[in-house]
Design an enzyme around this catalytic site. Structure first.
Site, short mmCIF file in Angstrom:
data_model
loop_
_atom_site.label_atom_id
_atom_site.label_comp_id
_atom_site.label_asym_id
_atom_site.label_seq_id
_atom_site.Cartn_x
_atom_site.Cartn_y
_atom_site.Cartn_z
N LYS A 18 0.82 -1.22 0.00
CA LYS A 18 0.00 0.00 0.00
C LYS A 18 0.86 1.27 0.00
O LYS A 18 0.57 2.20 -0.73
CB LYS A 18 -0.91 0.04 1.25
CG LYS A 18 -1.87 -1.12 1.37
CD LYS A 18 -2.82 -0.93 2.54
CE LYS A 18 -2.15 -0.85 3.90
NZ LYS A 18 -1.43 -2.09 4.29
N ARG A 93 -8.88 1.78 9.25
CA ARG A 93 -8.53 0.41 9.63
C ARG A 93 -9.60 -0.24 10.48
O ARG A 93 -9.45 -1.40 10.85
CB ARG A 93 -7.23 0.41 10.41
CG ARG A 93 -5.98 0.00 9.61
CD ARG A 93 -4.80 0.25 10.50
NE ARG A 93 -3.63 -0.52 10.26
CZ ARG A 93 -2.54 -0.07 9.66
NH1 ARG A 93 -2.52 1.12 9.12
NH2 ARG A 93 -1.47 -0.82 9.59
N ARG A 132 12.12 -6.44 5.20
CA ARG A 132 12.13 -5.02 4.80
C ARG A 132 13.16 -4.23 5.61
O ARG A 132 13.29 -4.43 6.80
CB ARG A 132 10.72 -4.46 5.05
CG ARG A 132 10.55 -3.01 4.74
CD ARG A 132 9.11 -2.65 4.56
NE ARG A 132 8.35 -2.63 5.80
CZ ARG A 132 7.08 -2.22 5.87
NH1 ARG A 132 6.45 -1.85 4.78
NH2 ARG A 132 6.46 -2.24 7.03
N ARG A 165 12.06 -1.75 10.69
CA ARG A 165 11.06 -1.09 11.54
C ARG A 165 10.84 -1.99 12.76
O ARG A 165 10.76 -3.21 12.61
CB ARG A 165 9.74 -0.97 10.77
CG ARG A 165 9.44 0.44 10.31
CD ARG A 165 8.27 0.47 9.38
NE ARG A 165 7.02 0.02 9.99
CZ ARG A 165 5.84 0.07 9.40
NH1 ARG A 165 5.74 0.58 8.19
NH2 ARG A 165 4.75 -0.37 9.98
N ARG A 176 0.09 -8.14 13.75
CA ARG A 176 -0.49 -7.14 12.84
C ARG A 176 -1.41 -7.81 11.82
O ARG A 176 -2.45 -7.26 11.45
CB ARG A 176 0.62 -6.36 12.14
CG ARG A 176 1.32 -5.37 13.07
CD ARG A 176 2.66 -4.91 12.54
NE ARG A 176 2.57 -4.16 11.32
CZ ARG A 176 3.58 -4.00 10.45
NH1 ARG A 176 4.76 -4.55 10.70
NH2 ARG A 176 3.41 -3.30 9.37
P1 AMP Z 1 1.53 1.06 9.01
O1 AMP Z 1 2.72 1.90 8.71
O2 AMP Z 1 0.32 1.45 8.20
O3 AMP Z 1 1.82 -0.41 8.94
O4 AMP Z 1 1.13 1.37 10.54
C1 AMP Z 1 2.03 1.11 11.60
C2 AMP Z 1 1.25 1.06 12.90
O5 AMP Z 1 0.67 2.34 13.17
C3 AMP Z 1 0.09 0.10 12.95
O6 AMP Z 1 0.50 -1.23 13.26
C4 AMP Z 1 -0.75 0.70 14.07
O7 AMP Z 1 -0.20 0.46 15.34
C5 AMP Z 1 -0.60 2.19 13.78
N1 AMP Z 1 -1.64 2.67 12.83
C6 AMP Z 1 -1.44 3.10 11.57
N2 AMP Z 1 -2.61 3.48 10.99
C7 AMP Z 1 -3.56 3.26 11.92
C8 AMP Z 1 -4.98 3.43 11.93
N3 AMP Z 1 -5.65 3.88 10.86
N4 AMP Z 1 -5.65 3.10 13.08
C9 AMP Z 1 -5.00 2.66 14.17
N5 AMP Z 1 -3.67 2.45 14.22
C10 AMP Z 1 -2.94 2.75 13.10
#
Ligand code: AMP
Length: 221
Positions: A18, A93, A132, A165, A176
């Site tokens: 994404k 989400r 990654r 990360r 996740r």
């Molecule tokens: P991502 O970079 O999209 O994988 O997001 C990393 C982390 O940020 C996720 O595992 C959540 O802990 C938090 N996070 C990101 N977007 C959201 C969202 N829309 N709602 C809640 N937590 C989020």
């Protein structure tokens, strides 16, 4: 009058691609790429109060509470560059977030036009995420097997140190993916019910996936 879709969500599990696709798509449409994960990481890095609220959930691989996330998104959408649209990545989400986004946009006379589901098999997602690596300086991304840097541990672009990360560690990745299944997957039905869902196969090269994405979005241009 142009009917170009300018408010688009990229939906899908962690590791589906994404972020990479959202960045390219946003550039093509001349709208901002709104990644809630990236916004949270900036807050964590900057030690802001919001970052402190988000950090523990992120480290566990859990979602940050909806109220915190929605406040941050409302603030981001109030910035002038988001008037013409946005490509959302990692948001919404939860069903509550999706409903709140529809409401937030409706209040401004706007609408989320399409949600694109990017799919890839689970083993592939785990391998993509655990392998990654990111440049700490310029954020360029690599993969230990599929796109390694020329010098191990060093960014090809700027020479910065590469790192994983913290939430890409295997146990957190598994968490996740579970959270995706229980909290986020229901959004597929949410957008399908309002006839806004498109699906794209996320397997293959970045260019292949981008071409598929362009193809499914073409009727909305
Ligand atoms: P991502 O970079 O999209 O994988 O997001 C990393 C982390 O940020 C996720 O595992 C959540 O802990 C938090 N996070 C990101 N977007 C959201 C969202 N829309 N709602 C809640 N937590 C989020």
């Amino acid at each position: 009058m142009s009917r170009t879709a300018r408010r688009i969500i990229l939906l899908g599990p962690p590791g589906a691609g994404k972020g990479t696709q959202a960045e390219r798509l946003a550039r093509r449409l001349h709208v901002p790429h709104v990644s809630t994960g990236e916004l949270f990481r900036q807050h964590v890095g900057g030690h802001t109060p919001l970052g402190q609220e988000a950090e523990a959930s992120m480290r566990r691989g859990d979602l940050v509470p909806d109220a915190v996330t929605l406040g941050m998104v409302a603030e981001r959408l109030a910035e002038p560059d988001a008037v013409e649209g946005a490509v959302f990545d990692g948001f919404p989400r939860t069903t509550a977030q999706a409903e709140a986004l529809d409401q937030l946009l409706a209040d401004r006379g706007q609408r989320l036009e399409v949600a694109v589901l990017l799919e890839a098999p689970r083993e592939e997602l785990v391998e993509r995420l655990t392998g990654r690596r990111l440049c700490g300086a310029c954020q360029a991304t690599y993969h230990v097997r599929w796109s390694p840097p020329a010098v191990p541990g060093r960014c090809d672009r700027c020479g910065g140190a590469l790192m994983a990360r913290p939430d890409d560690e295997e146990a957190t990745v598994v968490r996740r993916l579970e959270v995706y299944d229980t909290e986020t997957r229901p959004l597929v039905a949410y957008y399908a019910a309002s006839d806004r869902l498109l699906t794209v196969d996320g397997l293959g090269s970045v260019g292949d996936v981008a071409a598929r994405l362009e193809e499914v979005l073409a009727p909305h241009d």
